[in-house]
Design a protein around this motif. Structure first.
Motif, PDB file in Angstrom:
ATOM      1  N   GLU A  39      10.289   6.899   4.896  1.00  0.00           N
ATOM      2  CA  GLU A  39      10.599   7.743   6.045  1.00  0.00           C
ATOM      3  C   GLU A  39      11.660   7.089   6.922  1.00  0.00           C
ATOM      4  O   GLU A  39      12.560   7.766   7.423  1.00  0.00           O
ATOM      5  CB  GLU A  39       9.331   8.032   6.848  1.00  0.00           C
ATOM      6  N   ARG A  40      11.572   5.763   7.107  1.00  0.00           N
ATOM      7  CA  ARG A  40      12.583   5.058   7.904  1.00  0.00           C
ATOM      8  C   ARG A  40      13.961   5.179   7.277  1.00  0.00           C
ATOM      9  O   ARG A  40      14.949   5.410   7.965  1.00  0.00           O
ATOM     10  CB  ARG A  40      12.221   3.582   8.042  1.00  0.00           C
ATOM     11  N   VAL A  41      14.046   5.040   5.956  1.00  0.00           N
ATOM     12  CA  VAL A  41      15.312   5.140   5.269  1.00  0.00           C
ATOM     13  C   VAL A  41      15.867   6.559   5.351  1.00  0.00           C
ATOM     14  O   VAL A  41      17.050   6.773   5.610  1.00  0.00           O
ATOM     15  CB  VAL A  41      15.170   4.703   3.787  1.00  0.00           C
ATOM     16  N   SER A  82       0.843  -1.195   0.000  1.00  0.00           N
ATOM     17  CA  SER A  82       0.000   0.000   0.000  1.00  0.00           C
ATOM     18  C   SER A  82       0.880   1.247   0.000  1.00  0.00           C
ATOM     19  O   SER A  82       2.075   1.200   0.321  1.00  0.00           O
ATOM     20  CB  SER A  82      -0.905   0.009   1.230  1.00  0.00           C
ATOM     21  N   GLN A  83       0.283   2.371  -0.320  1.00  0.00           N
ATOM     22  CA  GLN A  83       1.009   3.644  -0.314  1.00  0.00           C
ATOM     23  C   GLN A  83       1.517   3.974   1.087  1.00  0.00           C
ATOM     24  O   GLN A  83       2.617   4.487   1.241  1.00  0.00           O
ATOM     25  CB  GLN A  83       0.092   4.775  -0.820  1.00  0.00           C
ATOM     26  N   ASP A  84       0.720   3.671   2.104  1.00  0.00           N
ATOM     27  CA  ASP A  84       1.134   3.951   3.481  1.00  0.00           C
ATOM     28  C   ASP A  84       2.357   3.131   3.865  1.00  0.00           C
ATOM     29  O   ASP A  84       3.283   3.640   4.505  1.00  0.00           O
ATOM     30  CB  ASP A  84      -0.017   3.661   4.452  1.00  0.00           C
ATOM     31  N   THR A  85       2.390   1.870   3.475  1.00  0.00           N
ATOM     32  CA  THR A  85       3.538   1.017   3.780  1.00  0.00           C
ATOM     33  C   THR A  85       4.786   1.541   3.096  1.00  0.00           C
ATOM     34  O   THR A  85       5.867   1.612   3.707  1.00  0.00           O
ATOM     35  CB  THR A  85       3.258  -0.435   3.334  1.00  0.00           C
ATOM     36  N   LEU A  86       4.673   1.935   1.839  1.00  0.00           N
ATOM     37  CA  LEU A  86       5.815   2.482   1.109  1.00  0.00           C
ATOM     38  C   LEU A  86       6.283   3.802   1.707  1.00  0.00           C
ATOM     39  O   LEU A  86       7.485   4.047   1.828  1.00  0.00           O
ATOM     40  CB  LEU A  86       5.448   2.665  -0.367  1.00  0.00           C
TER      41      LEU A  86
END
Length: 76
Positions: free
Chosen positions: A70-72, A61-65
């Motif tokens: 953001e984590r990276v 999903s877009q939220d997962t991506l």
């Protein structure tokens, strides 16, 4: 236009002849045949890739991506 061209190719006539002579049934058959050809190619591609050991990419999903990005970015 493409459907008329497809019908003309199938019957071996010029597109103008197909337009004048063909019925809506001919157009329906041409569209169904094209959809079936695409389906067969997709299924063959799945089998070929599966035999090579390739797995299809996960559908995220877009939220997962967005969370992953953001984590990276925050690690830098």
């Amino acid at each position: 236009m493409l459907t008329i061209d497809r019908v003309a190719m199938r019957y071996g006539v010029l597109p103008s002849t197909a337009l004048r002579v063909a019925s809506t049934f001919d157009l329906k058959v041409a569209n169904t045949a094209i959809a079936y050809e695409i389906y067969c190619k997709q299924e063959a591609n799945k089998m070929t890739n599966g035999a090579r050991g390739y797995k299809p990419a996960p559908q995220l999903s877009q939220d997962t991506l967005r969370t992953a990005m953001e984590r990276v970015r925050n690690k830098s």
